[in-house]
Design an enzyme around this catalytic site. Structure first.
Site, mmCIF file in Angstrom:
data_model
loop_
_atom_site.group_PDB
_atom_site.id
_atom_site.type_symbol
_atom_site.label_atom_id
_atom_site.label_comp_id
_atom_site.label_asym_id
_atom_site.label_seq_id
_atom_site.Cartn_x
_atom_site.Cartn_y
_atom_site.Cartn_z
ATOM 1 N N HIS A 193 0.843 -1.199 0.000
ATOM 2 C CA HIS A 193 0.000 0.000 0.000
ATOM 3 C C HIS A 193 0.875 1.244 0.000
ATOM 4 O O HIS A 193 1.945 1.274 0.622
ATOM 5 C CB HIS A 193 -0.990 -0.003 1.166
ATOM 6 C CG HIS A 193 -0.374 -0.025 2.536
ATOM 7 N ND1 HIS A 193 0.079 1.107 3.181
ATOM 8 C CD2 HIS A 193 -0.162 -1.040 3.409
ATOM 9 C CE1 HIS A 193 0.535 0.796 4.378
ATOM 10 N NE2 HIS A 193 0.412 -0.511 4.538
ATOM 11 N N ASP A 218 -0.034 4.320 1.043
ATOM 12 C CA ASP A 218 -0.375 5.329 2.043
ATOM 13 C C ASP A 218 0.338 5.066 3.364
ATOM 14 O O ASP A 218 0.802 3.961 3.640
ATOM 15 C CB ASP A 218 -1.890 5.381 2.271
ATOM 16 C CG ASP A 218 -2.464 4.021 2.673
ATOM 17 O OD1 ASP A 218 -2.080 3.010 2.045
ATOM 18 O OD2 ASP A 218 -3.288 3.961 3.598
ATOM 19 N N ASP A 225 6.393 0.624 6.954
ATOM 20 C CA ASP A 225 4.966 0.355 6.684
ATOM 21 C C ASP A 225 4.416 1.362 5.681
ATOM 22 O O ASP A 225 3.786 2.337 6.084
ATOM 23 C CB ASP A 225 4.192 0.405 7.991
ATOM 24 C CG ASP A 225 2.729 0.021 7.855
ATOM 25 O OD1 ASP A 225 2.378 -0.660 6.882
ATOM 26 O OD2 ASP A 225 1.947 0.414 8.733
ATOM 27 N N GLU A 258 -5.030 1.756 2.414
ATOM 28 C CA GLU A 258 -5.045 0.569 3.262
ATOM 29 C C GLU A 258 -5.214 0.938 4.729
ATOM 30 O O GLU A 258 -5.837 0.189 5.491
ATOM 31 C CB GLU A 258 -3.738 -0.215 3.058
ATOM 32 C CG GLU A 258 -3.696 -1.583 3.724
ATOM 33 C CD GLU A 258 -3.189 -1.565 5.164
ATOM 34 O OE1 GLU A 258 -3.299 -2.590 5.851
ATOM 35 O OE2 GLU A 258 -2.687 -0.507 5.604
ATOM 36 N N GLU A 259 -4.657 2.076 5.133
ATOM 37 C CA GLU A 259 -4.651 2.441 6.550
ATOM 38 C C GLU A 259 -6.021 2.902 7.061
ATOM 39 O O GLU A 259 -6.197 3.076 8.268
ATOM 40 C CB GLU A 259 -3.615 3.535 6.805
ATOM 41 C CG GLU A 259 -2.167 3.134 6.529
ATOM 42 C CD GLU A 259 -1.627 2.102 7.514
ATOM 43 O OE1 GLU A 259 -2.391 1.615 8.364
ATOM 44 O OE2 GLU A 259 -0.433 1.780 7.417
ATOM 45 N N GLU A 298 3.787 -6.523 3.930
ATOM 46 C CA GLU A 298 3.691 -5.864 5.240
ATOM 47 C C GLU A 298 4.846 -6.326 6.135
ATOM 48 O O GLU A 298 5.401 -7.414 5.941
ATOM 49 C CB GLU A 298 2.363 -6.203 5.918
ATOM 50 C CG GLU A 298 1.134 -5.615 5.245
ATOM 51 C CD GLU A 298 0.854 -4.181 5.685
ATOM 52 O OE1 GLU A 298 1.692 -3.605 6.415
ATOM 53 O OE2 GLU A 298 -0.195 -3.647 5.301
ATOM 54 N N HIS A 318 3.466 2.658 12.554
ATOM 55 C CA HIS A 318 2.571 3.606 13.229
ATOM 56 C C HIS A 318 3.229 4.267 14.444
ATOM 57 O O HIS A 318 2.533 4.829 15.293
ATOM 58 C CB HIS A 318 1.255 2.935 13.670
ATOM 59 C CG HIS A 318 0.482 2.305 12.553
ATOM 60 N ND1 HIS A 318 -0.817 1.862 12.704
ATOM 61 C CD2 HIS A 318 0.796 2.043 11.264
ATOM 62 C CE1 HIS A 318 -1.252 1.353 11.558
ATOM 63 N NE2 HIS A 318 -0.277 1.461 10.667
#
Length: 394
Positions: free
Chosen positions: A79, A81, A111, A143-144, A168, A355
């Site tokens: 992803h 984003d 990530d 995706e987030e 991931e 994150h």
């Protein structure tokens, strides 16, 4: 054709390009600039590229880049984003690739923008080689938050391949199983009034107390009914996340809403769970004379469930020397499965860094990832494979 930068230069450019996905409009940004960079680099390597805008999400798009042809082969998926960030908690500039202590720091380094740079680096070796099956690099949007990009691809029925690897951060350990995720809201509307006389109103917060008790009973029943010892937490979880209601201590609470999340195990259907919740809570609210509303904060992520002895799982275990395992976080893997692909989650870095402030990708993950992806490409794309069978559509 565009020149393709070095691995480090790709990382620098990807990290420097904001692509935050957020439920808050003031934080959400487009991912198109990242898509354009990836498209240019992959076009420069001879990939056929297709940019697919995500309907209903302006400024968001997916990219399918294909080297070779056929209906088998391998998808390397990630992803584009990132999550929002708190600059005050970072010791490094989130949008500047920083090398320190044998690590690359930057928002998305782990990530998972870093995976694209590594996948492209791995793919360089195969440009000009006679691929028997296609190599596809897939870049998705949002995706987030909503997973709208992966949902759109599943709905469109593309791409098609034999295998898919979701890059991931798993510490290069293959993952064949993860729980799903639901985020739900319950809203009650009663009647406000002066607190000196309860008869003047109908307290929504007190009604919510009854509904919470019913939700906790439902959680207990689910955990008795469903267990899977492959997971560290072997049962489905239901977490009461936040609650808001009323406006003053001396007023009867006229409204109250609560948000909760539920992590279903494989085999638990999201819509069936939602129906059960409504059927249990709505009658209680009606008996208490309050208005009941239930909504999903997003459509949810199904649980991912590949077979531990699938062809790709066995291959990944052989190449990594590590047994396949389970994780608690959700990914786009279920949507790749819906497209008929043998799917695993496998990528560099640790979810512990995702994150988080000062997110990083350790140097010692880089070359092993490139070599692992090259081995997967050799096995999936250089050897003849049975063609993917088209699934009949209902």
């Amino acid at each position: 054709m565009n020149a393709v930068p070095s691995l480090t230069e790709m990382l620098q450019q990807l990290i420097a390009t904001p692509s935050i996905s957020s439920t808050l409009d003031e934080l959400d940004t487009s991912n198109l600039a990242v898509i354009e960079k990836l498209e240019g680099w992959l076009d420069g390597l001879g990939f056929h590229t297709e940019v697919l805008p995500v309907e209903g999400h302006p400024g968001k798009a997916n990219l399918i880049a294909t080297l070779g042809s056929g209906s088998g082969g391998l998808v390397l998926s990630g992803h584009t984003d990132t999550v929002p960030f708190d600059a005050g908690r970072w010791n490094h500039d989130p949008f500047k690739l920083t090398e320190h202590d044998q690590r690359f720091y930057g928002l998305g380094s782990c990530d998972m923008k870093g995976f694209f740079a590594l996948a492209i680096e791995a793919a360089r070796q195969f440009v000009g080689q006679p691929l028997q099956q296609p190599l596809i690099i897939l870049a998705t949007a949002d995706e987030e938050t909503s997973m709208s990009g992966a949902r759109a691809l599943a709905l469109a029925g593309k791409p098609k391949a034999r295998r898919a690897v979701i890059g991931e951060p798993t510490g290069l350990k293959p993952v064949y199983l993860h729980k799903g995720m639901m985020m739900e809201r319950v809203r009650l509307t009663g009647r406000a009034g002066h607190s000196s006389n309860p008869a003047l109103g109908n307290n929504a917060m007190e009604a919510m107390h009854r509904l919470i008790a019913e939700l906790l009973q439902f959680r207990q029943e689910l955990q008795l009914q469903y267990q899977n010892d492959a997971f560290e937490v072997a049962v489905p979880t239901l977490n009461l996340g936040c609650i808001h209601g009323g406006d003053n201590p001396n007023r009867i609470c006229g409204h109250c809403e609560m948000d909760f999340d539920l992590r279903p195990l494989p085999g638990m259907e999201l819509e069936a769970i939602r129906d059960q919740i409504k059927h249990r809570l709505a009658p209680i609210a009606a008996d208490l004379g309050v208005k009941f509303e239930a909504e999903s904060l997003f459509s949810g992520i199904p649980a991912f469930n590949n077979q531990p002895d699938s062809e790709l799982v066995r291959l990944a275990e052989k190449l990594t020397g590590k047994p396949a395992e389970t994780v608690a976080f959700g990914t786009e893997a279920p949507f790749m499965q819906q497209l008929g692909m043998d799917t695993i989650v496998l990528g560099p870095g640790s979810i512990d860094q995702a994150h988080q402030p000062d997110e990083f990708l350790a140097f010692d993950q880089i070359q092993p990832t490139v070599e692992l992806l090259q081995q997967l490409i050799i096995d999936s794309c250089l050897s003849p494979q049975p063609a993917v069978q088209e699934e009949p559509r209902a």
